[in-house]
Design a protein around this motif. Structure first.
Motif, PDB file in Angstrom:
ATOM      1  N   MET A 189       0.839  -1.202   0.000  1.00 14.71           N
ATOM      2  CA  MET A 189       0.000   0.000   0.000  1.00 14.71           C
ATOM      3  C   MET A 189       0.876   1.255   0.000  1.00 14.71           C
ATOM      4  O   MET A 189       1.903   1.279   0.683  1.00 14.71           O
ATOM      5  CB  MET A 189      -0.863  -0.009   1.271  1.00 14.71           C
ATOM      6  N   SER A 190       0.478   2.266  -0.788  1.00 16.12           N
ATOM      7  CA  SER A 190       1.262   3.512  -0.805  1.00 16.12           C
ATOM      8  C   SER A 190       1.139   4.208   0.556  1.00 16.12           C
ATOM      9  O   SER A 190       0.220   3.922   1.328  1.00 16.12           O
ATOM     10  CB  SER A 190       0.736   4.452  -1.883  1.00 16.12           C
ATOM     11  N   ASP A 191       2.077   5.128   0.818  1.00 16.03           N
ATOM     12  CA  ASP A 191       2.041   5.850   2.105  1.00 16.03           C
ATOM     13  C   ASP A 191       0.736   6.604   2.274  1.00 16.03           C
ATOM     14  O   ASP A 191       0.157   6.653   3.343  1.00 16.03           O
ATOM     15  CB  ASP A 191       3.199   6.848   2.187  1.00 16.03           C
ATOM     16  N   GLU A 192       0.275   7.204   1.142  1.00 14.03           N
ATOM     17  CA  GLU A 192      -0.947   8.007   1.226  1.00 14.03           C
ATOM     18  C   GLU A 192      -2.129   7.118   1.624  1.00 14.03           C
ATOM     19  O   GLU A 192      -2.935   7.473   2.465  1.00 14.03           O
ATOM     20  CB  GLU A 192      -1.206   8.670  -0.133  1.00 14.03           C
ATOM     21  N   LYS A 193      -2.186   5.915   1.021  1.00 12.92           N
ATOM     22  CA  LYS A 193      -3.327   5.028   1.330  1.00 12.92           C
ATOM     23  C   LYS A 193      -3.227   4.470   2.748  1.00 12.92           C
ATOM     24  O   LYS A 193      -4.204   4.324   3.438  1.00 12.92           O
ATOM     25  CB  LYS A 193      -3.401   3.901   0.299  1.00 12.92           C
ATOM     26  N   LYS A 194      -1.970   4.146   3.182  1.00  9.12           N
ATOM     27  CA  LYS A 194      -1.785   3.648   4.549  1.00  9.12           C
ATOM     28  C   LYS A 194      -2.285   4.691   5.538  1.00  9.12           C
ATOM     29  O   LYS A 194      -2.985   4.410   6.481  1.00  9.12           O
ATOM     30  CB  LYS A 194      -0.299   3.375   4.800  1.00  9.12           C
ATOM     31  N   SER A 195      -1.919   5.952   5.250  1.00  6.13           N
ATOM     32  CA  SER A 195      -2.319   7.039   6.133  1.00  6.13           C
ATOM     33  C   SER A 195      -3.835   7.160   6.152  1.00  6.13           C
ATOM     34  O   SER A 195      -4.454   7.340   7.196  1.00  6.13           O
ATOM     35  CB  SER A 195      -1.643   8.314   5.658  1.00  6.13           C
ATOM     36  N   MET A 196      -4.474   7.003   4.980  1.00  6.36           N
ATOM     37  CA  MET A 196      -5.935   7.104   4.932  1.00  6.36           C
ATOM     38  C   MET A 196      -6.591   6.059   5.801  1.00  6.36           C
ATOM     39  O   MET A 196      -7.499   6.342   6.565  1.00  6.36           O
ATOM     40  CB  MET A 196      -6.434   6.906   3.492  1.00  6.36           C
ATOM     41  N   SER A 197      -6.101   4.791   5.701  1.00  7.60           N
ATOM     42  CA  SER A 197      -6.787   3.751   6.462  1.00  7.60           C
ATOM     43  C   SER A 197      -6.481   3.849   7.945  1.00  7.60           C
ATOM     44  O   SER A 197      -7.260   3.439   8.786  1.00  7.60           O
ATOM     45  CB  SER A 197      -6.454   2.368   5.909  1.00  7.60           C
ATOM     46  N   ALA A 198      -5.306   4.450   8.271  1.00  6.36           N
ATOM     47  CA  ALA A 198      -4.965   4.563   9.688  1.00  6.36           C
ATOM     48  C   ALA A 198      -5.819   5.607  10.384  1.00  6.36           C
ATOM     49  O   ALA A 198      -6.181   5.457  11.538  1.00  6.36           O
ATOM     50  CB  ALA A 198      -3.493   4.922   9.831  1.00  6.36           C
ATOM     51  N   THR A 199      -6.151   6.690   9.692  1.00  2.00           N
ATOM     52  CA  THR A 199      -6.804   7.792  10.394  1.00  2.00           C
ATOM     53  C   THR A 199      -8.302   7.864  10.137  1.00  2.00           C
ATOM     54  O   THR A 199      -9.014   8.541  10.858  1.00  2.00           O
ATOM     55  CB  THR A 199      -6.194   9.150   9.997  1.00  2.00           C
ATOM     56  N   CYS A 200      -8.789   7.208   9.091  1.00  2.00           N
ATOM     57  CA  CYS A 200     -10.193   7.386   8.720  1.00  2.00           C
ATOM     58  C   CYS A 200     -10.944   6.075   8.735  1.00  2.00           C
ATOM     59  O   CYS A 200     -10.502   5.092   8.151  1.00  2.00           O
ATOM     60  CB  CYS A 200     -10.274   7.920   7.297  1.00  2.00           C
ATOM     61  N   GLU A 201     -12.083   6.067   9.382  1.00  2.00           N
ATOM     62  CA  GLU A 201     -12.982   4.921   9.294  1.00  2.00           C
ATOM     63  C   GLU A 201     -13.596   4.910   7.898  1.00  2.00           C
ATOM     64  O   GLU A 201     -13.739   5.954   7.268  1.00  2.00           O
ATOM     65  CB  GLU A 201     -14.120   5.091  10.302  1.00  2.00           C
ATOM     66  N   GLU A 260     -16.696   4.564   6.974  1.00  2.00           N
ATOM     67  CA  GLU A 260     -17.892   5.420   6.843  1.00  2.00           C
ATOM     68  C   GLU A 260     -17.511   6.884   6.667  1.00  2.00           C
ATOM     69  O   GLU A 260     -18.143   7.628   5.938  1.00  2.00           O
ATOM     70  CB  GLU A 260     -18.805   5.273   8.076  1.00  2.00           C
ATOM     71  N   LYS A 261     -16.474   7.276   7.368  1.00  2.00           N
ATOM     72  CA  LYS A 261     -16.007   8.672   7.278  1.00  2.00           C
ATOM     73  C   LYS A 261     -15.506   8.964   5.861  1.00  2.00           C
ATOM     74  O   LYS A 261     -15.796  10.007   5.282  1.00  2.00           O
ATOM     75  CB  LYS A 261     -14.895   8.877   8.312  1.00  2.00           C
ATOM     76  N   LEU A 262     -14.764   8.002   5.288  1.00  2.00           N
ATOM     77  CA  LEU A 262     -14.242   8.201   3.927  1.00  2.00           C
ATOM     78  C   LEU A 262     -15.394   8.323   2.929  1.00  2.00           C
ATOM     79  O   LEU A 262     -15.385   9.181   2.046  1.00  2.00           O
ATOM     80  CB  LEU A 262     -13.339   7.027   3.534  1.00  2.00           C
ATOM     81  N   ILE A 263     -16.399   7.464   3.091  1.00  2.00           N
ATOM     82  CA  ILE A 263     -17.548   7.506   2.163  1.00  2.00           C
ATOM     83  C   ILE A 263     -18.306   8.821   2.340  1.00  2.00           C
ATOM     84  O   ILE A 263     -18.698   9.463   1.366  1.00  2.00           O
ATOM     85  CB  ILE A 263     -18.479   6.285   2.374  1.00  2.00           C
ATOM     86  N   ASP A 264     -18.479   9.223   3.576  1.00  7.13           N
ATOM     87  CA  ASP A 264     -19.157  10.506   3.867  1.00  7.13           C
ATOM     88  C   ASP A 264     -18.418  11.666   3.205  1.00  7.13           C
ATOM     89  O   ASP A 264     -19.038  12.575   2.657  1.00  7.13           O
ATOM     90  CB  ASP A 264     -19.121  10.778   5.380  1.00  7.13           C
ATOM     91  N   MET A 265     -17.105  11.637   3.307  1.00  8.42           N
ATOM     92  CA  MET A 265     -16.314  12.737   2.725  1.00  8.42           C
ATOM     93  C   MET A 265     -16.478  12.734   1.206  1.00  8.42           C
ATOM     94  O   MET A 265     -16.615  13.789   0.590  1.00  8.42           O
ATOM     95  CB  MET A 265     -14.831  12.633   3.124  1.00  8.42           C
ATOM     96  N   TYR A 266     -16.487  11.550   0.612  1.00  7.16           N
ATOM     97  CA  TYR A 266     -16.659  11.478  -0.849  1.00  7.16           C
ATOM     98  C   TYR A 266     -18.022  12.063  -1.238  1.00  7.16           C
ATOM     99  O   TYR A 266     -18.135  12.889  -2.147  1.00  7.16           O
ATOM    100  CB  TYR A 266     -16.513  10.028  -1.339  1.00  7.16           C
ATOM    101  N   ARG A 267     -19.053  11.633  -0.503  1.00 10.18           N
ATOM    102  CA  ARG A 267     -20.411  12.108  -0.809  1.00 10.18           C
ATOM    103  C   ARG A 267     -20.503  13.645  -0.655  1.00 10.18           C
ATOM    104  O   ARG A 267     -21.121  14.327  -1.458  1.00 10.18           O
ATOM    105  CB  ARG A 267     -21.417  11.427   0.130  1.00 10.18           C
ATOM    106  N   THR A 268     -19.879  14.158   0.380  1.00 12.53           N
ATOM    107  CA  THR A 268     -19.914  15.615   0.607  1.00 12.53           C
ATOM    108  C   THR A 268     -19.244  16.366  -0.548  1.00 12.53           C
ATOM    109  O   THR A 268     -19.754  17.382  -1.022  1.00 12.53           O
ATOM    110  CB  THR A 268     -19.222  15.964   1.945  1.00 12.53           C
ATOM    111  N   MET A 269     -18.124  15.842  -1.012  1.00 12.50           N
ATOM    112  CA  MET A 269     -17.443  16.508  -2.140  1.00 12.50           C
ATOM    113  C   MET A 269     -18.318  16.489  -3.392  1.00 12.50           C
ATOM    114  O   MET A 269     -18.417  17.491  -4.108  1.00 12.50           O
ATOM    115  CB  MET A 269     -16.097  15.830  -2.413  1.00 12.50           C
ATOM    116  N   VAL A 270     -18.969  15.356  -3.635  1.00 14.88           N
ATOM    117  CA  VAL A 270     -19.846  15.258  -4.808  1.00 14.88           C
ATOM    118  C   VAL A 270     -21.053  16.186  -4.636  1.00 14.88           C
ATOM    119  O   VAL A 270     -21.492  16.846  -5.585  1.00 14.88           O
ATOM    120  CB  VAL A 270     -20.299  13.791  -5.024  1.00 14.88           C
TER     121      VAL A 270
END
Ligand SMILES: Cc1ncc(C[n+]2csc(CCOP(=O)(O)OP(=O)(O)O)c2C)c(N)n1
Ligand SMILES: [Mg+2]
Length: 328
Positions: free
Chosen positions: A1-13, A15-25
């Motif tokens: 996994m890239s550093d960016e993706k590792k960081s994403m999974s470490a800090t974000c649940e 549901e939070k990631l999906i919520d953020m995607y939906r908010t941006m859209v």
């Protein structure tokens, strides 16, 4: 996994990631629809769009609860949506209708929903900086752990309010996170013309507070940087300055001919679109499938379509109500 993706999974649940995607859209769809309706003559006044800057409000506000405060700007639709604002009441306000957030009497640059801690869009550049100081001082005096996130543009860092507001907040150790949306322009003036610094976050050292510059097209980078600053503020350790490097795709306002841009500049920034970038990562991580992405797109389109219908079908305020709600 890239550093960016590792960081994403470490800090974000997830549901939070999906919520953020939906908010941006949701922000993108809202703004592009406002652009269309404004150009068709259905929305009066001015509209300063947040298209291209979605990751900043989304990543910052994903750290906040309903009791926390934000202050906004003239480019404020994205901030309110990210803080949980209702798109139908927002659209109605833009149409000048009675069902809008300000009963149709405020318009784009004055939308506020104090119930969810949004202390208002604001037509005065930098004015949110001192309003945020007041909100944060009140939270401190009341002994709550509420934090205020204060959004403003690169143009605001050269106003006196920035110096007075940030200095006072630093001296009083107030729970504020300042988020600079450095989209490189204030109206048609490039930041390179009005400031000698490459990173505006470097101004933080003048006030003895931490400063950090992040890629504003990377929603997780914004989420993490603002999250760290919020944790610091909640512990009583005072303000932080977070600069997000970003770009406003649609110019200063709807109708801006953008003839001050250099050749190819806009195209280069549009290639950095924060939404497909985040979507690609979420699909690679297995957080979303193509089907989920389509479903979110359809749901958000349906929501914005309903918001427009609600605005169109709502009545205008009665002229007799003009002076109501002028003073609280
Ligand atoms: C105190 C003040 N000065 C000037 C203006 C006119 N004005 C409106 S928006 C703007 C540019 C703001 O640029 P920036 O803070 O970078 O925000 P952006 O529009 O790029 O999001 C200016 C100069 C104003 N509204 N208020
Ligand atoms: Mg700007």
């Amino acid at each position: 996994m890239s550093d960016e993706k590792k960081s994403m999974s470490a800090t974000c649940e997830k549901e939070k990631l999906i919520d953020m995607y939906r908010t941006m859209v949701r922000i993108r769809t809202f703004e592009e629809r406002v652009r269309k309706e404004f150009r068709a003559g259905n929305i009066p006044g001015f509209a300063h769009l947040y298209t291209g800057e979605e990751a900043v409000a989304t990543g910052a506000c994903a750290n906040l609860g309903p009791d926390d405060y934000i202050t906004s700007t003239h480019r404020g639709h994205g901030h309110l949506i990210a803080k949980g604002g209702k798109t139908d009441r927002m659209m109605a306000e833009l149409y000048g209708k009675k069902t809008g957030y300000n009963k149709g009497k405020g318009g784009s640059m004055h939308i506020a929903d104090v119930d969810i801690g949004t202390l208002g869009a604001n037509g005065i550049v930098g004015a949110g900086i001192t309003i945020a100081g007041g909100a944060a001082l009140s939270a401190k005096l009341r002994g709550t752990d509420q934090v205020t996130v204060c959004f403003f543009g690169d143009g605001a860092v050269n106003t006196s309010r920035f110096h007075e507001g940030v200095n006072l907040a630093a001296c009083l150790n107030l729970p504020i996170v300042y988020v600079i949306e450095n989209n490189l322009y204030a109206e048609s003036t490039p930041i390179s013309y009005s400031c000698r610094l490459n990173n505006l976050a470097d101004r933080a050292c003048a006030y003895g507070i931490p400063g950090k510059t992040v890629d504003g097209n990377d929603v997780v980078a914004v989420y993490e940087a603002v999250g760290e600053a919020i944790a610091r503020a909640r512990k009583g350790r005072g303000p932080t300055l977070v600069e997000c490097k970003i770009y406003r795709w649609r110019g200063h306002f709807v109708g801006d001919p953008q003839d001050y841009l250099s050749n190819g500049e806009l195209d280069e920034w549009m290639k950095k679109d924060p939404i497909p970038r985040f979507r690609k990562k979420l699909i690679e991580m297995g957080v979303l499938t193509e089907k989920d992405v389509d479903k979110i797109g359809r749901e958000v389109n349906g929501e914005i379509e309903k918001a427009v219908k609600f605005a169109e079908e709502s009545p205008f305020p009665d002229p007799d109500e003009t002076l109501e709600d002028v003073y609280a």
